[in-house]
Design a protein around this motif. Structure first.
Motif, short mmCIF file in Angstrom:
data_model
loop_
_atom_site.label_atom_id
_atom_site.label_comp_id
_atom_site.label_asym_id
_atom_site.label_seq_id
_atom_site.Cartn_x
_atom_site.Cartn_y
_atom_site.Cartn_z
N LEU A 1 1.42 19.34 -0.43
CA LEU A 1 1.61 17.89 -0.37
C LEU A 1 2.80 17.51 -1.25
CD1 LEU A 1 -1.69 18.54 -0.48
CD2 LEU A 1 -1.81 16.06 -0.31
N ILE A 2 3.47 16.42 -0.87
CA ILE A 2 4.51 15.85 -1.75
C ILE A 2 3.83 14.86 -2.69
CG2 ILE A 2 6.58 14.40 -1.84
CD1 ILE A 2 7.42 15.56 0.84
N ASP A 3 4.26 14.90 -3.95
CA ASP A 3 3.62 14.09 -4.97
C ASP A 3 4.49 12.88 -5.33
OD1 ASP A 3 2.12 13.15 -7.03
OD2 ASP A 3 2.59 14.77 -8.43
N PHE A 4 4.00 11.69 -5.01
CA PHE A 4 4.66 10.44 -5.45
C PHE A 4 3.79 9.75 -6.52
CE2 PHE A 4 7.66 8.88 -1.77
CZ PHE A 4 8.41 10.05 -1.88
N ALA A 5 2.98 10.54 -7.23
CA ALA A 5 2.09 9.94 -8.24
C ALA A 5 2.32 10.52 -9.63
CB ALA A 5 0.64 10.14 -7.84
N SER A 6 2.81 11.76 -9.68
CA SER A 6 3.08 12.43 -10.97
C SER A 6 1.87 12.41 -11.91
CB SER A 6 4.28 11.77 -11.68
OG SER A 6 5.46 12.00 -10.96
N GLY A 7 0.66 12.56 -11.33
CA GLY A 7 -0.53 12.56 -12.21
C GLY A 7 -0.63 11.27 -13.00
N ILE A 8 -0.33 10.15 -12.35
CA ILE A 8 -0.18 8.80 -12.94
C ILE A 8 0.94 8.79 -13.99
CG2 ILE A 8 -1.29 6.68 -13.67
CD1 ILE A 8 -3.95 7.72 -12.98
N GLY A 9 2.13 9.10 -13.54
CA GLY A 9 3.31 8.92 -14.40
C GLY A 9 3.36 9.87 -15.59
N VAL A 10 2.84 11.07 -15.41
CA VAL A 10 2.81 12.04 -16.52
C VAL A 10 3.89 13.10 -16.34
CG1 VAL A 10 1.43 13.86 -17.60
CG2 VAL A 10 0.39 11.64 -17.06
N VAL A 11 3.95 13.72 -15.17
CA VAL A 11 4.90 14.82 -14.99
C VAL A 11 6.26 14.26 -14.56
CG1 VAL A 11 3.12 16.58 -14.62
CG2 VAL A 11 4.03 15.37 -12.65
N ASN A 12 6.81 13.41 -15.41
CA ASN A 12 8.08 12.75 -15.07
C ASN A 12 9.19 13.77 -14.87
OD1 ASN A 12 6.58 10.52 -15.47
ND2 ASN A 12 7.79 9.65 -17.13
N ALA A 13 9.15 14.87 -15.64
CA ALA A 13 10.17 15.91 -15.49
C ALA A 13 9.77 16.92 -14.42
CB ALA A 13 10.39 16.61 -16.83
N GLY B 1 -2.26 -2.90 -9.33
CA GLY B 1 -2.27 -4.36 -9.25
C GLY B 1 -3.64 -4.95 -9.50
N THR B 2 -3.63 -6.12 -10.09
CA THR B 2 -4.88 -6.84 -10.38
C THR B 2 -5.68 -7.05 -9.10
OG1 THR B 2 -3.82 -7.93 -12.24
CG2 THR B 2 -5.75 -9.05 -11.30
N PHE B 3 -4.98 -7.23 -7.98
CA PHE B 3 -5.68 -7.48 -6.72
C PHE B 3 -5.77 -6.21 -5.86
CE2 PHE B 3 -3.02 -11.07 -8.09
CZ PHE B 3 -4.03 -11.90 -8.54
N GLY B 4 -5.35 -5.08 -6.41
CA GLY B 4 -5.45 -3.80 -5.70
C GLY B 4 -4.53 -3.71 -4.49
N ASN B 5 -3.53 -4.60 -4.40
CA ASN B 5 -2.72 -4.69 -3.18
C ASN B 5 -1.29 -4.16 -3.37
OD1 ASN B 5 -2.03 -6.82 -4.92
ND2 ASN B 5 -1.22 -8.03 -3.25
N VAL B 6 -1.10 -3.35 -4.41
CA VAL B 6 0.24 -2.83 -4.69
C VAL B 6 0.24 -1.32 -4.45
CG1 VAL B 6 1.96 -2.49 -6.52
CG2 VAL B 6 0.71 -4.66 -6.37
N ILE B 7 1.32 -0.84 -3.83
CA ILE B 7 1.55 0.60 -3.73
C ILE B 7 2.65 0.92 -4.74
CG2 ILE B 7 2.53 2.44 -2.28
CD1 ILE B 7 -0.16 1.83 -1.24
N ARG B 8 2.35 1.79 -5.68
CA ARG B 8 3.35 2.11 -6.71
C ARG B 8 3.86 3.52 -6.53
NH1 ARG B 8 -0.48 3.22 -12.05
NH2 ARG B 8 -2.38 3.32 -10.84
N LEU B 9 5.13 3.69 -6.82
CA LEU B 9 5.76 5.00 -6.67
C LEU B 9 6.10 5.56 -8.05
CD1 LEU B 9 8.08 4.24 -3.63
CD2 LEU B 9 5.71 5.01 -3.66
N LEU B 10 5.49 6.71 -8.33
CA LEU B 10 5.74 7.42 -9.59
C LEU B 10 6.21 8.82 -9.21
CD1 LEU B 10 2.47 6.24 -11.36
CD2 LEU B 10 4.74 5.80 -12.26
N VAL B 11 7.45 8.87 -8.76
CA VAL B 11 8.01 10.10 -8.20
C VAL B 11 8.41 11.04 -9.35
CG1 VAL B 11 9.98 10.94 -6.88
CG2 VAL B 11 8.83 8.85 -6.19
N PRO B 12 8.10 12.34 -9.28
CA PRO B 12 8.65 13.24 -10.30
C PRO B 12 10.18 13.13 -10.26
CG PRO B 12 7.00 14.37 -8.97
CD PRO B 12 7.28 13.06 -8.29
N LEU B 13 10.79 13.01 -11.41
CA LEU B 13 12.22 12.66 -11.44
C LEU B 13 13.13 13.84 -11.11
CD1 LEU B 13 11.99 10.37 -14.59
CD2 LEU B 13 11.92 9.69 -12.17
#
Ligand SMILES: Cc1ncc(COP(=O)(O)O)c(C=O)c1O
Length: 437
Positions: free
Chosen positions: A53-65, A404-416
């Motif tokens: 799989l391709i990861d656009f979550a980075s373990g919630i913004g952890v594996v930035n590198a 998002g407070t309303f759960g309606n946001v898609i966030r991208l945390l792509v490994p850099l």
């Protein structure tokens, strides 16, 4: 093609492990996907069924590198072979002080800086509050609507969203005041950043008793709250107000730090010098490590023995963090982060033209998000569209997170470190998913 699916997702081995999880693990911890990871490298995750799989979550913004950068793995493995744990409060070790020295050189706080290392973001937030109270002798802490600061008692109290973070866990900590966040897209009457900054600042100051306030804690870019950058004009006013009243300004850069926004810290781009910063996630590339870093005279306020802990600043985690900082040192990873930010901005803006479900496309650098709505005029949040899109993505081999407070946001945390090819394929999966909404 980086995405390789050998089974429908979740595969049979993931299903087996999920049954075991349901039997033996408390139901509380949430999963964005039901896919069990086996290994990961760069921006790719291989699951227990051999799917990639391709990861656009980075373990919630952890594996930035990226997942498992060889130099970080090497530094951590070598350190593990030397000493796994010493206890900084028993026999101190070099990695802790070297990391403190390195962090002092890179955080955008004024004057000499010192560091406390702990284990998690929430623990960093707890300690920032303790330090601010010890330094000012005042009780109160000001936090913001839509903010997220963690799950321990003070951090949870400072967190805005009731469900699920606070449900059933009260009573909460005393002496906390919540004020509006300058959320331009949802600000009533205007979305002009200057006006929002002005009106929000007026609402904030009306709600605060500055002489009783130890600290104001703010995420310069909301993380869980939906990737909303605070306007620089607001942060400027907030900085001046805190300085005028002797209030400690704490920037929670746990999610926005370590390159996530295209600079090492978001505060650099938003041109604000906080007094203290809470850092975690990207700091140690995946090992549990967090920090409070800030002005030395504040950091020295607690008495000897008043802050610290058994595991804080574990030597293996420190070695990993030093290697992560090395990866950022020459600027190429940050440069790549800014390029990714530009690619994402162009893609998200184009989707906004195409898909009426997208009410707002926003962020800072590569910390980008889409806010989905039922109707652009009413801005009614469309949580189902966001969760449906996230599901569609993982079913097709792309991991993305909602927010998002309303759960309606898609966030991208792509490994850099992501390649152009992996980035393009991930975006193609998202675009196909959006076309279905
Ligand atoms: C801005 C912010 N603060 C604090 C935390 C809490 O960090 P942890 O989960 O490591 O306790 C998070 C986690 O998502 C966060 O995004």
């Amino acid at each position: 093609m980086p995405i390789r699916l050998q089974t429908p997702l979740p595969g049979p081995r993931s299903r087996e492990l999920m049954a075991l999880r349901e039997r033996f693990v408390a139901r509380g911890p949430f999963h964005a996907t039901p896919v069990f990871a086996a290994r990961a490298q760069g921006a790719l995750i291989e699951d227990v069924d051999g799917n990639t799989l391709i990861d656009f979550a980075s373990g919630i913004g952890v594996v930035n590198a990226g997942h498992a950068p060889p130099s970080v793995v090497k530094a951590a493995s070598e350190q593990a072979g030397r000493i796994l744990h010493a206890g900084f409060n028993v026999t101190p070790y070099e990695g802790y002080v070297r990391l403190a020295e390195r962090l002092a050189a890179v955080v955008p706080c004024a004057g000499p800086r010192k560091t406390l290392l702990v284990n998690s973001g929430a623990e960093a937030v707890e300690n920032a509050v303790k330090i601010a109270r010890a330094a000012t002798g005042r009780p109160r802490v000001v936090c913001f609507e839509h903010g997220f600061h963690g799950r321990t008692y003070m951090a949870m109290t400072l967190t805005a969203k009731e469900k699920p973070y606070k449900e059933g866990f009260g009573p909460f900590c005393a002496e906390v005041t919540r004020v509006p966040f300058p959320y331009c897209y949802r600000w009533p009457g205007t979305s002009d950043p200057e006006r929002v900054a002005q009106e929000c600042f007026a609402a904030m100051t009306a709600a605060i008793a500055p002489e009783k306030t130890a600290a104001v804690i703010i995420e310069p870019v909301l993380g869980e709250g939906g990737f909303v950058p605070a306007p620089a004009a607001f942060l400027k006013k907030l900085r001046a107000y805190c300085s005028e009243h002797g209030i400690v300004l704490v920037a929670d850069e746990i999610q926005s730090g370590f390159g996530r926004t295209g600079t090492l810290f978001a505060c650099e781009q938003l041109d604000v010098e906080p007094d203290l910063m809470t850092l975690a996630k990207g700091l140690a590339g995946g090992l549990p490590l967090a920090a409070v870093v800030g002005r030395a005279e504040l950091m020295d306020a607690p008495v000897v023995g008043g802050i610290g802990g058994t595991y804080g600043g574990n030597p293996v985690a420190c070695a990993a963090a030093l290697a992560v900082l090395d990866l950022f040192q020459d600027g190429s990873l940050l440069k790549r982060a800014r390029v990714i930010g530009e690619i994402l901005t162009v893609a998200l803006e184009a989707w906004k033209q195409r898909f009426p479900r997208i009410g707002d496309a926003r962020g800072l650098g590569p910390m980008r998000a889409l806010e989905l709505v039922r109707d652009r005029a009413s801005k009614e949040p469309d949580k189902e569209a966001a969760s449906g899109l996230a599901r569609w993505c993982w079913e097709h081999g792309l991991v993305v997170l909602t927010a998002g407070t309303f759960g309606n946001v898609i966030r991208l945390l792509v490994p850099l470190c992501i390649t152009d090819e992996d980035l393009a394929e991930g975006l193609a999966v998202m675009a196909a998913g959006l076309a279905q909404r």
